[in-house]
Motif scaffolding. Structure first.
Motif, short mmCIF file in Angstrom:
data_model
loop_
_atom_site.label_atom_id
_atom_site.label_comp_id
_atom_site.label_asym_id
_atom_site.label_seq_id
_atom_site.Cartn_x
_atom_site.Cartn_y
_atom_site.Cartn_z
N ARG A 28 0.83 -1.21 0.00
CA ARG A 28 0.00 0.00 0.00
C ARG A 28 0.86 1.26 0.00
O ARG A 28 0.54 2.25 -0.66
N PHE A 29 1.95 1.21 0.73
CA PHE A 29 2.91 2.32 0.73
C PHE A 29 3.42 2.55 -0.69
O PHE A 29 3.45 3.68 -1.18
N GLY A 30 3.84 1.46 -1.34
CA GLY A 30 4.36 1.56 -2.70
C GLY A 30 3.35 2.16 -3.66
O GLY A 30 3.69 2.95 -4.54
N ARG A 54 13.74 13.96 -0.84
CA ARG A 54 12.49 13.22 -1.08
C ARG A 54 12.04 12.42 0.14
O ARG A 54 10.91 11.93 0.18
N ASN A 55 12.90 12.26 1.14
CA ASN A 55 12.56 11.42 2.29
C ASN A 55 11.36 11.94 3.07
O ASN A 55 10.66 11.14 3.71
N ALA A 56 11.10 13.23 3.03
CA ALA A 56 9.93 13.77 3.73
C ALA A 56 8.65 13.10 3.24
O ALA A 56 7.74 12.84 4.02
N GLU A 57 8.60 12.80 1.94
CA GLU A 57 7.43 12.10 1.39
C GLU A 57 7.29 10.71 2.00
O GLU A 57 6.18 10.27 2.33
N LEU A 58 8.42 10.02 2.15
CA LEU A 58 8.40 8.68 2.74
C LEU A 58 7.95 8.74 4.19
O LEU A 58 7.11 7.93 4.62
N PHE A 59 8.51 9.69 4.94
CA PHE A 59 8.15 9.83 6.35
C PHE A 59 6.67 10.15 6.51
O PHE A 59 6.01 9.64 7.43
N GLN A 60 6.14 10.97 5.62
CA GLN A 60 4.72 11.34 5.70
C GLN A 60 3.84 10.11 5.50
O GLN A 60 2.90 9.89 6.27
N VAL A 61 4.15 9.29 4.52
CA VAL A 61 3.33 8.11 4.25
C VAL A 61 3.43 7.10 5.39
O VAL A 61 2.46 6.44 5.74
N THR A 77 4.01 6.44 14.37
CA THR A 77 3.30 6.86 15.58
C THR A 77 2.84 5.64 16.37
O THR A 77 3.01 5.58 17.60
N ARG A 78 2.28 4.65 15.68
CA ARG A 78 1.83 3.43 16.37
C ARG A 78 3.00 2.68 17.00
O ARG A 78 2.87 2.12 18.09
N MET A 79 4.13 2.65 16.33
CA MET A 79 5.31 1.98 16.90
C MET A 79 5.83 2.73 18.13
O MET A 79 6.21 2.10 19.11
#
Length: 160
Positions: free
Chosen positions: A35-37, A110-117, A123-125
């Motif tokens: 789903r992330f992909g 581009r990592n900000a996009e990854l962190f956002q997704v 947060t759950r972890m």
């Protein structure tokens, strides 16, 4: 049932429970990654390679192929897709005698996009880890590292 047999049976049950939990985790992480992909338009195998580059890079294509267990020809297509999408850059390696040698680097911007997704999972972890003591987290981290090593060793056994 003798105490020794009961203890052995309980141990087998607990071990089976741990193995089942790891299998369930594998399934859930596979679904999350798929789903992330889809969200960031990166295929599963491309995400694996991007994560290796971001976490362990810069890497040579040869090192990435080894870590990801991929044939170099397969890796070329993956790297082309990641570069075209702006996730990585290929840089000439000035240290190498081979002028064709390149180093793969993630595009950190581009990592900000990854962190956002992944923010929901992160947060759950964090919330989950807050429930455990430092000593318990050390045991959990050790178990997960050892599980990862067992998986890596098992994958290498199955490699052609």
């Amino acid at each position: 049932m003798s105490p020794d047999r009961a203890t052995a049976r309980r141990r087998r049950q607990l071990t089976t429970s741990v193995k089942d939990a790891v299998r369930d985790l594998n399934i859930q992480l596979s679904l999350l990654n798929r789903r992330f992909g889809g969200r960031v338009e990166v295929r599963d195998v491309d995400w694996t390679c991007l994560d290796f580059i971001n976490r362990h890079g810069p890497l040579s294509p040869t090192e990435l192929a080894r870590r990801a267990g991929l044939h170099p020809a397969t890796l070329t297509g993956i790297l082309d897709r990641l570069q075209k999408a702006g996730w990585i850059v290929r840089e000439r390696d000035p240290e190498s005698a081979d002028r064709r040698a390149v180093t793969l680097r993630g595009v950190r911007e581009r990592n900000a996009e990854l962190f956002q997704v992944f923010s929901g999972m992160n947060t759950r972890m964090d919330e989950l880890c807050d429930r455990y003591s430092d000593a318990e987290l050390e045991v959990i981290a050790d178990f997960l590292r050892r599980t990862s090593t067992a998986g890596q060793d098992s994958a290498e056994e199955l490699a052609p």
